[in-house]
Design an enzyme around this catalytic site. Structure first.
Site, mmCIF file in Angstrom:
data_model
loop_
_atom_site.group_PDB
_atom_site.id
_atom_site.type_symbol
_atom_site.label_atom_id
_atom_site.label_comp_id
_atom_site.label_asym_id
_atom_site.label_seq_id
_atom_site.Cartn_x
_atom_site.Cartn_y
_atom_site.Cartn_z
ATOM 1 N N HIS A 1 0.818 -1.226 0.000
ATOM 2 C CA HIS A 1 0.000 0.000 0.000
ATOM 3 C C HIS A 1 0.850 1.273 0.000
ATOM 4 O O HIS A 1 0.322 2.365 -0.211
ATOM 5 C CB HIS A 1 -0.952 0.029 1.198
ATOM 6 C CG HIS A 1 -1.978 -1.054 1.170
ATOM 7 N ND1 HIS A 1 -2.864 -1.203 0.120
ATOM 8 C CD2 HIS A 1 -2.245 -2.079 2.028
ATOM 9 C CE1 HIS A 1 -3.641 -2.259 0.345
ATOM 10 N NE2 HIS A 1 -3.281 -2.810 1.492
ATOM 11 N N ASP B 1 -2.214 -10.648 -2.462
ATOM 12 C CA ASP B 1 -2.850 -10.203 -1.215
ATOM 13 C C ASP B 1 -4.332 -9.913 -1.517
ATOM 14 O O ASP B 1 -4.696 -9.586 -2.646
ATOM 15 C CB ASP B 1 -2.135 -8.943 -0.716
ATOM 16 C CG ASP B 1 -2.610 -8.480 0.650
ATOM 17 O OD1 ASP B 1 -1.986 -8.850 1.650
ATOM 18 O OD2 ASP B 1 -3.631 -7.744 0.720
HETATM 19 C C1 SP5 Z 1 -1.081 -5.167 3.830
HETATM 20 C C2 SP5 Z 1 -2.555 -5.217 4.108
HETATM 21 O O1 SP5 Z 1 -3.150 -6.286 4.022
HETATM 22 N N1 SP5 Z 1 -3.124 -4.092 4.502
HETATM 23 C C3 SP5 Z 1 -4.516 -4.044 4.759
HETATM 24 C C4 SP5 Z 1 -4.956 -2.725 5.269
HETATM 25 C C5 SP5 Z 1 -6.421 -2.744 5.577
HETATM 26 N N2 SP5 Z 1 -6.779 -1.607 6.333
HETATM 27 C C6 SP5 Z 1 -8.183 -1.427 6.540
HETATM 28 C C7 SP5 Z 1 -8.729 -2.484 7.425
HETATM 29 C C8 SP5 Z 1 -10.221 -2.381 7.490
HETATM 30 C C9 SP5 Z 1 -10.708 -3.389 8.457
HETATM 31 N N3 SP5 Z 1 -12.084 -3.630 8.237
HETATM 32 C C10 SP5 Z 1 -12.638 -4.545 9.186
HETATM 33 C C11 SP5 Z 1 -13.983 -4.980 8.755
HETATM 34 C C12 SP5 Z 1 -14.430 -6.109 9.601
HETATM 35 N N4 SP5 Z 1 -15.651 -6.638 9.134
HETATM 36 ZN ZN ZN Z 2 -4.093 -7.208 2.495
#
Ligand code: SP5
Ligand code: ZN
Length: 371
Positions: free
Chosen positions: A171, A207
């Site tokens: 990212h 990913d």
């Molecule tokens: C490297 C990588 O996999 N980065 C992922 C970043 C994601 N960030 C946002 C996470 C949002 C989490 N949402 C939770 C929803 C649960 N239902």
């Molecule tokens: Zn990811």
């Protein structure tokens, strides 16, 4: 297979992240890398080594030097500015609509990095869910060394090698961190391979999330092809990039291949997407593929919504290796901790053309029942 691992990731010691304005238990934690390391050790077919230092030049070949300097001092600034937080998260982000009507030249002249660290985190960051702590910069530098040492093994003749990178990288854009990522390990490696060999390089990103940073870095480049299979950004992070219509511009026209998938994507859906991705890699010359390997595609992953099982990782690894190109495999995401070690073993054994027999994991079976 050689595994490159550094305990320096432990300094990026995260226990909480913010999600839509509230604090939740962190997903991207040290236990992830330790689970994978332990499982590969137990397998017996992997040998672990420390990374060697590669210095800052490969990082600044990809990232804005000012981003590197911000990440280096961010935590000491949190303390110097007496911000009472356990981790740094931004206050305000420069949404592009804030500058609507201003010319690119006016924006360039008038919009600047603030001094308040909450503003600086907004200036350089993508989202509020990527916590930064005292040891983050050192761990991020170590992850780059892990990635570059993995690359060295392949440039020195290994068919495959695996870098247990943490924090992950895909990212992170040229001038931006986010999504648990600080430096783009895979992009740094792909660029280093392209410059040292003169060959074209492909990056295969499996990913669950679209690797917006890798796409941004190589958007206009004709020497590096980026192919990503991920959740449709209409419903999943990073939301604003990752559509199939994003194909690159200039020298990079046609070199960016996005394959978004629906919620609930199955093993069969994934293998079909894998075959399309492999075809796209086969269409570009070059002898090395950089793999951004994530396991947040797993059915039980807490932040993904695919339905993959462990056995499909073995098959995906097998099919990618069957391309006949050498593989620099770098860890990205994957947040269901109990399955991470088995999923990594399955993928990597597949990539070596070896069979995979599941090993029991204490307290967990693939069906999600507690044993
Ligand atoms: C490297 C990588 O996999 N980065 C992922 C970043 C994601 N960030 C946002 C996470 C949002 C989490 N949402 C939770 C929803 C649960 N239902
Ligand atoms: Zn990811």
């Amino acid at each position: 297979m050689q595994v490159v691992y550094s305990p320096r990731h432990l300094a990026h010691d995260i226990d909480t992240e913010t999600f839509m304005g509230i604090a939740i238990p962190a997903n991207e934690v040290a236990e992830r890398a330790e689970r994978i390391r332990t499982a590969l050790e137990a397998d017996g077919g992997f040998t672990s080594m420390d990374p060697t230092a590669h210095g800052e030049a490969p990082i600044t070949a990809i990232h804005d030097e000012r981003l590197v300097r911000f990440l280096e001092v961010a935590w000491s600034e949190v303390r110097a500015q007496a911000i009472p937080r356990a981790f740094l998260s931004a206050d305000t982000y420069p949404n592009i609509a804030m500058f609507e009507g201003m010319s690119p030249d006016a924006i360039e002249r008038l919009v600047r990095e603030p001094s308040h660290v909450g503003g600086r985190a907004g200036f350089w960051g993508l989202d509020s869910a990527a916590p930064l702590v005292a040891g983050t910069y050192d761990a991020a530098c170590a992850a780059v060394d892990v990635a570059l040492t993995t690359m060295d093994l392949v440039l020195d003749g290994a068919t495959t090698a695996y870098g247990l990178c943490r924090p992950p990288g895909h990212h992170a854009a040229r001038s931006m961190y986010g999504g648990y990522c600080f430096f783009n390990n895979a992009a740094i490696v792909a660029h280093a391979i392209a410059t040292s060999t003169g060959e074209r390089v492909s990056i295969l990103d499996v990913d669950y999330h679209h690797g917006n940073g890798t796409q941004q870095i190589f958007w206009r480049r004709g020497d590096i092809r980026y192919i990503s299979i991920h959740a449709d950004p209409a419903r999943a992070y990073p939301y604003f990039l990752g559509h199939a219509e994003e194909t690159g511009e200039g020298d990079g026209a046609g070199e960016n291949v996005n394959i978004p998938l629906r919620a609930g994507a199955t093993d069969a859906d994934y293998l079909e997407a894998t075959d399309r991705a492999i075809e796209a890699i086969g269409g570009a010359p070059g002898s090395i593929v950089v793999v951004s390997l994530g396991f947040d595609t797993y059915g039980l992953d807490p932040i993904g919504d695919f339905a993959l099982t462990t056995s499909v990782y073995h098959e995906v690894g097998r099919r990618v290796a069957a391309l006949g190109r050498r593989l620099v495999i770098l860890q990205e995401g994957g947040y269901h901790r109990p399955s991470l070690g088995e999923n990594a073993r399955a993928w990597l054994r597949g990539a070596e053309g070896r069979s995979f027999e599941p090993l029991p994991v204490a307290g967990f079976t693939e069906q999600g029942t507690v044993v």
